[in-house]
Design a protein around this motif. Structure first.
Motif, mmCIF file in Angstrom:
data_model
loop_
_atom_site.group_PDB
_atom_site.id
_atom_site.type_symbol
_atom_site.label_atom_id
_atom_site.label_comp_id
_atom_site.label_asym_id
_atom_site.label_seq_id
_atom_site.Cartn_x
_atom_site.Cartn_y
_atom_site.Cartn_z
ATOM 1 N N THR A 8 0.788 -1.210 0.045
ATOM 2 C CA THR A 8 -0.119 0.066 0.045
ATOM 3 C C THR A 8 0.833 1.328 0.084
ATOM 4 O OG1 THR A 8 -1.742 -1.256 1.335
ATOM 5 C CG2 THR A 8 -1.906 1.210 1.285
ATOM 6 N N VAL A 9 2.075 1.255 0.564
ATOM 7 C CA VAL A 9 2.990 2.330 0.806
ATOM 8 C C VAL A 9 3.745 2.686 -0.544
ATOM 9 C CG1 VAL A 9 5.109 3.365 1.739
ATOM 10 C CG2 VAL A 9 3.508 2.367 3.312
ATOM 11 N N SER A 10 3.916 1.643 -1.263
ATOM 12 C CA SER A 10 4.338 1.595 -2.573
ATOM 13 C C SER A 10 3.274 2.115 -3.395
ATOM 14 C CB SER A 10 4.700 0.207 -2.834
ATOM 15 O OG SER A 10 5.173 0.250 -4.325
ATOM 16 N N GLU A 11 2.185 1.749 -3.545
ATOM 17 C CA GLU A 11 1.085 2.538 -4.240
ATOM 18 C C GLU A 11 0.915 4.101 -3.965
ATOM 19 O OE1 GLU A 11 -2.212 0.009 -3.546
ATOM 20 O OE2 GLU A 11 -1.385 -1.644 -4.584
ATOM 21 N N LEU A 12 1.015 4.324 -2.689
ATOM 22 C CA LEU A 12 0.809 5.697 -2.011
ATOM 23 C C LEU A 12 1.901 6.755 -2.756
ATOM 24 C CD1 LEU A 12 -0.677 5.161 1.371
ATOM 25 C CD2 LEU A 12 -1.924 5.995 -0.397
ATOM 26 N N ILE A 13 2.799 6.201 -2.929
ATOM 27 C CA ILE A 13 4.191 6.878 -2.976
ATOM 28 C C ILE A 13 4.422 7.190 -4.333
ATOM 29 C CG2 ILE A 13 5.959 5.189 -2.774
ATOM 30 C CD1 ILE A 13 7.549 7.330 -1.146
ATOM 31 N N GLN A 14 3.934 6.374 -5.292
ATOM 32 C CA GLN A 14 4.261 6.525 -6.678
ATOM 33 C C GLN A 14 3.826 7.788 -7.189
ATOM 34 O OE1 GLN A 14 6.375 4.960 -8.501
ATOM 35 N NE2 GLN A 14 6.553 3.499 -6.801
ATOM 36 N N PRO A 15 2.660 8.460 -6.846
ATOM 37 C CA PRO A 15 2.484 9.738 -7.510
ATOM 38 C C PRO A 15 3.290 10.929 -7.086
ATOM 39 C CG PRO A 15 0.321 8.650 -6.979
ATOM 40 C CD PRO A 15 1.557 7.976 -6.316
ATOM 41 N N ILE A 16 3.626 10.732 -5.649
ATOM 42 C CA ILE A 16 4.534 11.704 -5.109
ATOM 43 C C ILE A 16 5.919 11.665 -6.023
ATOM 44 C CG2 ILE A 16 5.841 12.398 -3.165
ATOM 45 C CD1 ILE A 16 3.578 11.078 -1.547
ATOM 46 N N LEU A 17 6.527 10.328 -6.200
ATOM 47 C CA LEU A 17 8.067 10.303 -6.790
ATOM 48 C C LEU A 17 7.775 10.490 -8.527
ATOM 49 C CD1 LEU A 17 8.928 6.958 -5.285
ATOM 50 C CD2 LEU A 17 9.429 9.369 -4.361
ATOM 51 N N SER A 18 6.584 10.147 -9.021
ATOM 52 C CA SER A 18 6.607 10.665 -10.328
ATOM 53 C C SER A 18 6.817 12.058 -10.582
ATOM 54 C CB SER A 18 5.144 9.966 -10.923
ATOM 55 O OG SER A 18 5.227 8.652 -11.007
ATOM 56 N N LYS A 19 6.299 12.669 -9.785
ATOM 57 C CA LYS A 19 6.198 14.179 -10.142
ATOM 58 C C LYS A 19 7.405 14.926 -9.706
ATOM 59 C CE LYS A 19 1.435 15.081 -8.614
ATOM 60 N NZ LYS A 19 0.657 15.734 -7.515
ATOM 61 N N ARG A 20 8.502 14.169 -9.187
ATOM 62 C CA ARG A 20 9.963 14.602 -8.799
ATOM 63 C C ARG A 20 10.934 13.947 -9.516
ATOM 64 N NH1 ARG A 20 6.110 15.544 -5.565
ATOM 65 N NH2 ARG A 20 6.268 17.446 -4.304
ATOM 66 N N ASN A 21 10.577 12.902 -10.218
ATOM 67 C CA ASN A 21 11.578 11.999 -11.167
ATOM 68 C C ASN A 21 12.370 11.230 -10.315
ATOM 69 O OD1 ASN A 21 10.710 12.738 -13.746
ATOM 70 N ND2 ASN A 21 11.619 14.735 -13.573
ATOM 71 N N LEU A 22 11.883 10.611 -9.181
ATOM 72 C CA LEU A 22 12.481 9.919 -8.110
ATOM 73 C C LEU A 22 12.396 8.343 -8.466
ATOM 74 C CD1 LEU A 22 12.043 12.170 -4.921
ATOM 75 C CD2 LEU A 22 13.862 11.890 -6.418
ATOM 76 N N GLU A 23 13.228 7.649 -7.828
ATOM 77 C CA GLU A 23 12.974 6.144 -7.930
ATOM 78 C C GLU A 23 12.602 5.432 -6.669
ATOM 79 O OE1 GLU A 23 15.725 2.331 -8.763
ATOM 80 O OE2 GLU A 23 16.642 4.373 -9.074
ATOM 81 N N LEU A 24 11.906 4.679 -6.597
ATOM 82 C CA LEU A 24 11.863 3.992 -5.152
ATOM 83 C C LEU A 24 12.620 2.516 -5.551
ATOM 84 C CD1 LEU A 24 10.215 3.201 -2.518
ATOM 85 C CD2 LEU A 24 8.405 2.006 -4.002
ATOM 86 N N VAL A 25 13.367 2.535 -4.279
ATOM 87 C CA VAL A 25 14.283 1.496 -4.358
ATOM 88 C C VAL A 25 13.864 0.436 -3.465
ATOM 89 C CG1 VAL A 25 16.872 0.847 -3.585
ATOM 90 C CG2 VAL A 25 16.510 3.111 -4.822
ATOM 91 N N ASP A 26 13.398 0.730 -2.250
ATOM 92 C CA ASP A 26 12.929 -0.296 -1.391
ATOM 93 C C ASP A 26 12.252 0.251 -0.324
ATOM 94 O OD1 ASP A 26 12.946 -2.779 -0.275
ATOM 95 O OD2 ASP A 26 14.860 -2.709 0.484
#
Length: 156
Positions: A8-26
């Motif tokens: 769920t955290v992975s799903e919640l954070i994706q829009p935040i990261l997409s706007k900032r061109n960041l990658e979720l590592v773990d």
């Protein structure tokens, strides 16, 4: 429960990261002593700084509060994975060809369960690592499914 929270955290954070061109590592949700920690590791080309980590932490915290996902107290930590970042998926391996890596295996190959060396390729679900034994250079081909853990390895 931890897997559901991580998903769920992975799903919640994706829009935040997409706007900032960041990658979720773990993402980790772990109990240490009597405290729970939700750790989110981020990266981007050129590295991530404290300002970006703080901003993502604030935005993610707001989303977590709205969702009321985690019952009880926990600590939220948002940071860089560091110089020895984990390699978690096939894309990570492809992006780190010619980098020094450290790999542990589920079962031995050529009598060894650990290899450190230069990642030479990732093809046909196999990685090839070039490593040294004394003064000789060798290569080992490792099936991707036999890798227990992998990370970048810093050399001096």
């Amino acid at each position: 429960m931890s897997e559901r929270i991580i998903k769920t955290v992975s799903e919640l954070i994706q829009p935040i990261l997409s706007k900032r061109n960041l990658e979720l590592v773990d993402i980790e949700y772990v109990k240490e002593s009597s405290d729970w920690f939700l750790r989110v590791y981020l990266d981007k080309a050129g590295g991530i700084d404290l300002t970006e980590c703080s901003l993502v932490s604030e935005l993610l915290s707001e989303e977590l509060d709205k969702q009321d996902l985690i019952k009880g107290a926990y600590y939220l930590e948002v940071s860089s994975p560091g110089a020895e970042r984990p390699l978690k998926n096939e894309e990570d391996f492809r992006n780190h060809i010619e980098h020094n890596v450290y790999v542990t295996l589920y079962a031995p190959i050529d009598g060894e369960k650990e290899y450190e060396g230069i990642l030479k390729s990732f093809e046909d679900n196999n990685i090839v690592i070039e490593y040294k034994v004394k003064t000789r250079v060798k290569q080992v081909s490792i099936p991707y499914k036999k890798i227990a853990k992998a990370r970048l390895a810093v050399t001096f």
